[in-house]
Design an enzyme around this catalytic site. Structure first.
Site, mmCIF file in Angstrom:
data_model
loop_
_atom_site.group_PDB
_atom_site.id
_atom_site.type_symbol
_atom_site.label_atom_id
_atom_site.label_comp_id
_atom_site.label_asym_id
_atom_site.label_seq_id
_atom_site.Cartn_x
_atom_site.Cartn_y
_atom_site.Cartn_z
ATOM 1 N N ASN A 261 1.420 0.654 6.142
ATOM 2 C CA ASN A 261 1.711 -0.232 5.026
ATOM 3 C C ASN A 261 2.400 -1.443 5.607
ATOM 4 O O ASN A 261 3.452 -1.314 6.244
ATOM 5 C CB ASN A 261 2.617 0.474 4.009
ATOM 6 C CG ASN A 261 3.096 -0.468 2.911
ATOM 7 O OD1 ASN A 261 2.411 -1.424 2.566
ATOM 8 N ND2 ASN A 261 4.264 -0.200 2.377
ATOM 9 N N GLY A 262 1.822 -2.615 5.435
ATOM 10 C CA GLY A 262 2.458 -3.800 5.980
ATOM 11 C C GLY A 262 1.470 -4.902 6.275
ATOM 12 O O GLY A 262 0.289 -4.836 5.889
ATOM 13 N N THR B 68 24.632 -2.285 -8.472
ATOM 14 C CA THR B 68 24.103 -3.645 -8.394
ATOM 15 C C THR B 68 22.602 -3.662 -8.117
ATOM 16 O O THR B 68 21.890 -4.562 -8.567
ATOM 17 C CB THR B 68 24.863 -4.475 -7.333
ATOM 18 O OG1 THR B 68 24.530 -5.853 -7.485
ATOM 19 C CG2 THR B 68 24.545 -4.010 -5.926
ATOM 20 N N LEU C 252 -3.885 -1.429 -1.657
ATOM 21 C CA LEU C 252 -3.897 -2.738 -2.288
ATOM 22 C C LEU C 252 -4.652 -3.643 -1.330
ATOM 23 O O LEU C 252 -4.168 -3.948 -0.234
ATOM 24 C CB LEU C 252 -2.472 -3.248 -2.514
ATOM 25 C CG LEU C 252 -2.353 -4.657 -3.100
ATOM 26 C CD1 LEU C 252 -2.953 -4.719 -4.500
ATOM 27 C CD2 LEU C 252 -0.899 -5.121 -3.125
ATOM 28 N N ARG D 70 21.037 -3.200 -11.569
ATOM 29 C CA ARG D 70 21.190 -4.410 -12.381
ATOM 30 C C ARG D 70 20.162 -5.480 -11.983
ATOM 31 O O ARG D 70 19.516 -6.097 -12.838
ATOM 32 C CB ARG D 70 22.595 -4.982 -12.206
ATOM 33 C CG ARG D 70 23.704 -4.180 -12.838
ATOM 34 C CD ARG D 70 25.041 -4.821 -12.495
ATOM 35 N NE ARG D 70 26.175 -4.083 -13.037
ATOM 36 C CZ ARG D 70 27.442 -4.377 -12.751
ATOM 37 N NH1 ARG D 70 27.726 -5.382 -11.935
ATOM 38 N NH2 ARG D 70 28.425 -3.663 -13.279
ATOM 39 N N CYS E 44 0.865 -1.168 0.000
ATOM 40 C CA CYS E 44 0.000 0.000 0.000
ATOM 41 C C CYS E 44 0.908 1.226 0.000
ATOM 42 O O CYS E 44 2.115 1.119 0.188
ATOM 43 C CB CYS E 44 -0.907 0.025 1.224
ATOM 44 S SG CYS E 44 -2.128 -1.314 1.271
#
Length: 541
Positions: A75-76, A326, A50, A329, A2
């Protein structure tokens, strides 16, 4: 996932500032709400939802009839919300897991509440009776939160982009909220905010795993299996379909196998969907195919070309808010597979193997650790800074497409138990990294032996062939775009933040600065292996 957003003590028209909440709309595509708090002037809470649990009554900001003076955005996922209800006889008004936060806060206050939660979270609690605001974030920073505090104004958002266009005093940064901490603020009658306190509520490795009665006092392998399976099982709470990212490496394969096992035990009627991403010749794709056949999953292979990966770089950096080499990537593949999951399937909750390399000493450079104690210190350092790198990547690439990521290896009890073991037990052995973790599942039949003992292959490397490594393709693309003269004068062009030493890094920094000028502090250092003279983060160099 969320998206949360809040402004306290706004000096501009708060109605105009609320438009910034939409910059994290991708995190919560199902519903949104922006709401003022009558008791607080110049204040607004925003939420992008969400809907994973209780789609009917789980909307936020959450406030309850029992505690009309409390407001919550978070959020969680709180995995022990039903356990807390049974233990303290809470009278829940919804089925949403986060309701436990308000009940715990009303009884115990912010600090103890955060330490009691078994889950991942970034929350904002507003207490209009005490005129307080409390912020909190889980110990590994699995869920993101950014803030700024500027002379009476407090801004909060799941991603930095939701705060960057809010006017601030020069020099006041937007920065990530530190994991494992609580911050408290006082709010005056004009709505202006004063910093009150900041303190850690729990350290990494500090959870009491002894409370799990079924642990054996002397069977380490059995305890590892039990705790990791429990970490997977508790993360299965959802009203949406569950799937799993499967690279064919040890970590994702273990999570996927345990998830399939738990789904069968719980009688979940649908077949587990698994997802692997790679280019032609990818060893990950081949290994994931073996693992999917072993588990009889509904397996999806997502192929992309080098051109498609390079084309996605700008979008990836926008969502990451980072220019670390990284991280970028590895994010491309995860971003593209998440896009496929969102567009082509009905899976919304995604399991992944994030955190194992840091916790279980999976990076190849751990073979070069001078001592078990230094390897232990490095493991803990990596875990403390996960929120800046791998957790950031995992969250942003999935949230960009409205998916919810779940990471069992970062379970607070599993991680605390693993870190409690003697350092020499956790080191690579016999030339094999994560030897202890592999040994714990050896002979169980959970994984094929060739997968269980498959050598470490970094995600950004394993999704490409050894003949045409992803990092080599990216370096060649940057070579064509960045001149020698530009790289030579990088120190002059980039006066703040990290100075790129390669054309690839230079190209990422240019893209980042175009979208986030004057915010180079978002990336504090380039992630690199330790104990070697590494000039590139790839495990294949």
């Amino acid at each position: 996932m969320c998206g949360i957003w809040a402004i306290f003590g706004a000096k501009q028209d708060v109605k105009q500032l609320c438009a910034n909440c939409t910059k994290v709309a991708h995190r919560g595509p199902d519903a949104w709400r922006i709401e003022s708090i009558p008791a607080f002037q110049n204040t607004c809470l925003g939420f992008q939802r969400l809907a994973v649990i209780d789609p009917t009554y789980g909307m936020q900001p959450l406030f309850l009839r029992t505690y009309p003076h409390l407001w919550l955005i978070y959020n969680g996922e709180i995995y022990n919300y039903l356990k807390l209800q049974r233990e303290f006889d809470y009278k829940y008004e919804t089925r949403v897991d986060g309701e436990a936060i308000l009940h715990c806060y009303a009884r115990f206050g912010a600090e103890k509440t955060a330490s009691m939660l078994d889950g991942v979270f970034a929350f904002v609690i507003v207490d209009t009776k005490e005129r307080k605001v409390h912020l909190g974030r889980d110990i590994f920073g699995v869920r993101p939160m950014f803030t700024f505090f500027d002379n009476g104004t407090l801004g909060v958002c799941s991603e930095a982009k939701g705060l960057l266009d809010i006017p601030r005093t020069d020099g006041v940064p937007v920065k990530p909220f530190k994991p494992g901490h609580i911050q408290s603020f006082d709010v005056d009658v004009e709505g202006m905010v004063t910093w009150s306190d900041s303190y850690p509520f729990l350290s990494i490795g500090g959870s009491d795993f002894n409370s799990i009665a079924s642990l054996s006092p002397d069977d380490v392998h059995s305890n590892i299996r039990l705790l990791l399976k429990d970490a997977v099982k508790k993360r299965m709470i959802a009203d949406r379909r569950i799937g799993c990212l499967l690279s064919g490496g040890l970590d994702s394969s273990l999570v996927c196998a345990l998830l399939a096992q738990c789904m069968k035990e719980q009688g979940i009627p649908y077949r587990l969907q698994t997802f692997c991403v790679g280019m032609d010749g990818s060893p990950d794709v081949e290994a994931a195919r073996v693992m999917a056949a072993h588990l009889d999953t509904e397996h999806h292979e997502i192929k992309f070309t080098p051109e498609e990966g390079i084309q996605a770089l700008r979008e990836v950096i926008y969502h990451l808010e980072s220019y670390d080499i990284t991280t970028i990537r590895a994010s491309v593949g995860m971003y593209l597979v998440s896009k496929y999951v969102k567009e082509k399937t009905d899976t919304t909750v995604i399991f992944s193997g994030e955190g194992s390399d840091e916790l279980c000493q999976g990076y190849i450079y751990f073979h070069k650790a001078p001592s078990p104690q230094e390897a232990d210190s490095e493991s803990r350092r990596l875990l403390e800074e996960l929120y800046l790198y791998d957790n950031l990547r995992a969250d942003r690439t999935t949230a960009a497409h409205g998916l919810e990521l779940r990471v069992p290896f970062l379970d607070k009890y599993f991680s605390s138990y693993f870190l409690s073991l003697p350092p020499d037990q956790r080191q690579p052995k016999n030339g094999v990294e994560k030897h202890l973790l592999r040994s714990a599942f050896s002979g169980t039949g959970l994984l094929p032996e060739e997968i269980l003992w498959r050598p470490k292959e970094a995600f950004s490397d394993g999704m490409s062939s050894k003949e045409k490594s992803w990092f080599c393709l990216l370096q060649k693309d940057a070579e064509d775009k960045i001149s020698d003269d530009s790289l030579a004068t990088a120190g002059t062009q980039f006066k703040t933040g990290l100075v790129p030493k390669s054309k690839e890094a230079y190209f990422y920094r240019v893209l980042f600065d175009e979208m986030f000028p004057q915010h180079s502090h978002f990336t504090p250092y380039y992630w690199m292996p330790r104990w070697m003279n590494a000039t590139d983060p790839s495990a294949r160099t």
